[in-house]
Scaffold this active site. Sequence first.
Site, short mmCIF file in Angstrom:
data_model
loop_
_atom_site.label_atom_id
_atom_site.label_comp_id
_atom_site.label_asym_id
_atom_site.label_seq_id
_atom_site.Cartn_x
_atom_site.Cartn_y
_atom_site.Cartn_z
N HIS A 10 -8.29 23.46 -3.14
CA HIS A 10 -8.39 23.37 -4.81
C HIS A 10 -9.91 23.78 -5.16
O HIS A 10 -10.91 23.81 -4.00
CB HIS A 10 -8.36 21.93 -4.96
CG HIS A 10 -6.95 21.40 -4.78
ND1 HIS A 10 -5.87 21.54 -5.70
CD2 HIS A 10 -6.30 20.72 -3.75
CE1 HIS A 10 -4.92 20.64 -5.07
NE2 HIS A 10 -5.03 20.38 -3.86
N TYR A 39 -8.46 13.98 -3.88
CA TYR A 39 -8.60 14.78 -2.88
C TYR A 39 -9.17 13.93 -1.56
O TYR A 39 -9.44 12.89 -1.46
CB TYR A 39 -9.72 15.91 -3.02
CG TYR A 39 -9.33 16.77 -4.25
CD1 TYR A 39 -8.24 17.42 -4.45
CD2 TYR A 39 -10.49 16.58 -5.23
CE1 TYR A 39 -8.21 18.20 -5.66
CE2 TYR A 39 -10.20 17.15 -6.41
CZ TYR A 39 -8.91 18.04 -6.51
OH TYR A 39 -8.87 18.64 -7.83
N HIS A 115 -3.94 25.83 -3.63
CA HIS A 115 -2.97 25.31 -4.89
C HIS A 115 -2.05 26.18 -5.43
O HIS A 115 -0.98 25.53 -5.63
CB HIS A 115 -3.91 24.52 -5.70
CG HIS A 115 -3.17 23.48 -6.85
ND1 HIS A 115 -3.75 22.83 -7.73
CD2 HIS A 115 -1.85 23.14 -6.77
CE1 HIS A 115 -2.90 21.98 -8.17
NE2 HIS A 115 -1.74 22.08 -7.78
N LYS A 123 -1.57 27.62 -12.42
CA LYS A 123 -2.89 27.72 -12.60
C LYS A 123 -3.65 28.60 -11.37
O LYS A 123 -3.17 28.94 -10.54
CB LYS A 123 -3.58 26.51 -12.68
CG LYS A 123 -3.02 25.28 -11.61
CD LYS A 123 -3.86 24.03 -11.81
CE LYS A 123 -3.14 22.86 -11.44
NZ LYS A 123 -3.69 21.49 -11.97
#
Length: 144
Positions: A10, A39, A115, A123
């Site tokens: 990420h 995370y 991700h 995204k």
Amino acid sequence: MRHINLIICHCSATRVTRDFSPEALEACHKARGFTTTGYHYYITKDGHLHKCRPEDMIGAHARRYNAHSIGVCYEGGLDANGKPADTRTPAQKQTLITLLRALKADYPDAQILGHRDLPWVCKACPCFDARAEYNHLKPLTLEQ
Ligand SMILES: [Zn+2]
């Protein structure tokens, strides 16, 4: 121990021109109702590796995929204008490689991806092709 089959990369989705400390990240995630940073690892622009939650604790970083994954995040991911960009510093890249190789050693069956590579994610995170760059990394061994 949890069975880990994914290591998910990420970005913090913050501008490269601003600092987003591990404390700020934690406060942000707590405000979203998480017990702590979502995370497992956070790598700041200086390349420093911050341990956020233990690996055997389920993360909060990739809906539907948290149970069997480890979440790794680097500080940045947006350029000075707020557009998605690969803003990894050389220090961050170096730390990422070392961390991912160590995780590969601990979880040999795990795939490394970004991700955005997960289904239904629309995204840009982490703003680079993590699968192409990291999935074939060799596990870290004691001799190295
Ligand atoms: Zn993400």
